[in-house]
Design a protein around this motif. Structure first.
Motif, PDB file in Angstrom:
ATOM      1  N   ARG A 240       1.335 -33.338   6.572  1.00  0.00           N
ATOM      2  CA  ARG A 240       1.313 -34.284   4.705  1.00  0.00           C
ATOM      3  C   ARG A 240       2.622 -33.642   3.260  1.00  0.00           C
ATOM      4  N   GLU A 241       3.266 -34.587   2.826  1.00  0.00           N
ATOM      5  CA  GLU A 241       3.768 -34.230   2.538  1.00  0.00           C
ATOM      6  C   GLU A 241       3.411 -35.492   0.858  1.00  0.00           C
TER       7      GLU A 241
ATOM      8  N   GLU B  57      -2.082 -29.527  -8.175  1.00  0.00           N
ATOM      9  CA  GLU B  57      -2.334 -31.173  -7.747  1.00  0.00           C
ATOM     10  C   GLU B  57      -1.149 -31.736  -6.963  1.00  0.00           C
ATOM     11  N   ASN B  58      -0.846 -30.677  -5.484  1.00  0.00           N
ATOM     12  CA  ASN B  58      -0.203 -31.875  -4.903  1.00  0.00           C
ATOM     13  C   ASN B  58      -0.996 -31.479  -3.387  1.00  0.00           C
ATOM     14  N   GLN B  59      -0.731 -33.298  -3.255  1.00  0.00           N
ATOM     15  CA  GLN B  59      -1.175 -33.388  -2.025  1.00  0.00           C
ATOM     16  C   GLN B  59      -0.456 -32.903  -0.480  1.00  0.00           C
ATOM     17  N   GLY B  60      -0.774 -31.787  -0.415  1.00  0.00           N
ATOM     18  CA  GLY B  60       0.579 -31.813   1.200  1.00  0.00           C
ATOM     19  C   GLY B  60       1.206 -30.642   0.127  1.00  0.00           C
ATOM     20  N   LYS B  61       2.370 -30.682   1.536  1.00  0.00           N
ATOM     21  CA  LYS B  61       3.843 -30.413   1.487  1.00  0.00           C
ATOM     22  C   LYS B  61       4.256 -30.257   0.014  1.00  0.00           C
ATOM     23  N   ALA B  62       4.818 -29.497  -0.944  1.00  0.00           N
ATOM     24  CA  ALA B  62       5.513 -29.687  -2.057  1.00  0.00           C
ATOM     25  C   ALA B  62       7.095 -29.995  -1.895  1.00  0.00           C
TER      26      ALA B  62
END
Lengths: 336, 336
Positions: A306-307, A327-332
């Motif tokens: 997930r990115e 706050e990121n959902q997956g690799k920033a």
């Protein structure tokens, strides 16, 4: 009659002489294949404190009323075993604090009964030719593995294990720094070859003393104490240091409710856990094999990923702040 | 013109968007063997926080006024290198936060420039086919080595490394427990195969939640956070657990003077140190070889050993108390 020291009650904090009481019982009788020995030497070791805690430790403890565990050397007085004769000297961890004990010579492993070798003082089987010797030997040769010129720091340096760690580390070509709280112990350490000694009670600033003794950092730390000495040495580890967590006498006496700070050494000893610091940049030579596997797993559908993408060069600091705040959902990532 | 994000000043605590400022500079010119790429993707990773600390870390940091470090993917716009053509896609840790950068393709190791493989999204070189992928691969295959049926706990489970650790650990046959502070991240973790997830912010009692998720203890702990989660998982390690200390995002933002408790993970990561819990009873199979060496060294005069002897069976508890108080000079023994 057989005199025995039995546990009276679990100590709160340090054990005192009242922790045990002496009782008299009948002479023990050997079963088939067993021997009875009369105790000649008993060994006192810090691990024994762990045997009189109600909490589970790495091995079963002694319950109140039970004979205290301990290793010793005894002389055979009765034998039902074909290879043991009256007068032979035996060493075993299974002796316990009693004048006579029944041993089963054919038990393997740590409960084994060993013949005292010719030509050494019998009590050496409880020290440099016994459990402390094995401890120092395997810890240095299997875990610490000091190279010539590396710096080895040993806490409780004058103790049974510490004396041997220092001498074996010297044989392996290392520089050895010993820490203890008693000048007489430290004088002995210097006599047997330690390069530098530090009295942690009188040196004033332990961090400064360590830093002076170990200008290139600590390559191998043999920790017999835990507690504040452990903290101080860990703060001066060299790159790729090895830490052997062997004892925790500085904190072992603390009652369960006492605040000893956030120190994991008890659990790390009991579980024999190993910890590893990971910096991926050391492993770049593994990149090709890693990528081959990762791609294969991805193409087989075993790995999804997930990115969390922000757009535009302007948004780079914002993306960083988001990522650090979780706050990121997956690799920033930022797409330009 | 080339736009760049440069470090404005070292942040105290968490970085903010004001930690950097954007500047415009001339287009960079390639030297012999170099290429210029136009940045297409930038990667944001927690290690970058360590690059903007004034204190030394495991690699040189960014000074105020310098271009922020970071990995990225770029498209070649100028080439002085025979193997790289305009339009090729390159991935490198040496891109930095700028629109155009000069890369030297033949640098080996972590600063290397790699061609983006055909058939994958280019940004995968910054995630599962890049540095986070290598991290998860080597940490699990070289350090954690989970066996089928073992329990692997991953903190920051929804992050770039955490997602991959969970999926690779599943491929290796392990049970995987993920910890994060966000239900959306944890739902993703379950979607990609994590067996159990724990929201440390909302679970109430993290110790109880871990204990329920890991009834036989934690065999491999992949620590991306440090701090209180680290403490909680360490308290539930199984025998012979392996701990990979990979990140410390829970404490990395703390200013140097803030009290984060006695936690060694920063030093253990930076030094790549390993720690080992030593219980000699695991090593009884080494007894014969140890005794052979110890005796040889003793007879050669390399090992001397000091004993602290009390006499009489009556004195056993007294000898124990003396030994625990450190009053013994050498190995504590009682002679009967």
């Amino acid at each position: 009659m057989n005199r025995q020291w039995v546990l009276d009650s679990y100590p709160q904090g340090a054990a005192t002489e009242e922790t045990w009481r002496m009782i008299e019982t009948d002479m023990p009788q050997p079963g088939p294949g067993q021997i009875v020995v009369r105790t000649k030497w008993l060994s006192l070791d810090p691990y024994q404190r762990g045997r009189i805690n109600p909490a589970a430790n790495y091995t079963a403890g002694v319950a109140p009323g039970g004979v205290m565990h301990g290793g010793g050397v005894g002389e055979v007085v009765t034998s039902n075993h074909p290879n043991w004769a009256v007068g032979d000297l035996a060493e075993s961890m299974a002796v316990g604090w009693q004048e006579f004990s029944v041993l089963t010579p054919d038990v393997p492993g740590a409960g084994a009964t060993n013949r005292v070798p010719e030509g050494i003082p019998p009590q050496a089987c409880l020290s440099w030719m016994g459990m402390p010797g094995l401890t120092a030997f395997v810890g240095l040769t299997e875990m610490g593995r000091p190279l010539p010129g590396e710096t080895v720091v040993v806490s409780a340096a004058g103790g049974a294990v510490g004396q041997l760690v220092g001498q074996i580390a010297k044989l392996m070509g290392a520089r050895v720094v010993g820490i203890a709280g008693d000048d007489a112990k430290l004088a002995h350490c210097r006599n047997i070859g330690f390069d530098v000694t530090i009295n942690y009670k009188t040196c004033g600033d332990l961090d400064a003393a360590l830093s002076e003794a170990c200008p290139e950092g600590v390559d191998v730390f043999w920790d017999n104490t835990g507690g504040p000495i452990h903290d101080a040495v860990l703060s001066q580890l060299a790159f790729f240091a090895r830490v052997i967590i062997c004892g925790r006498i500085a904190v072992v006496n603390k009652a369960p409710h006492e605040d000893i700070g956030i120190r994991a050494s008890s659990r790390l000893i009991v579980t024999r856990a190993s910890t590893h610091g990971l910096i991926v940049f050391d492993w770049w030579h593994k990149r090709d094999i890693a990528m081959r596997f990762l791609r294969k797993w991805y193409e087989a559908g075993h790995i999804t990923f997930r990115e969390d993408v922000l757009d535009g060069f302007e948004s780079v600091p914002k993306a960083f702040v988001r990522m650090m705040a979780g706050e990121n959902q997956g690799k920033a990532l930022v797409r330009l």
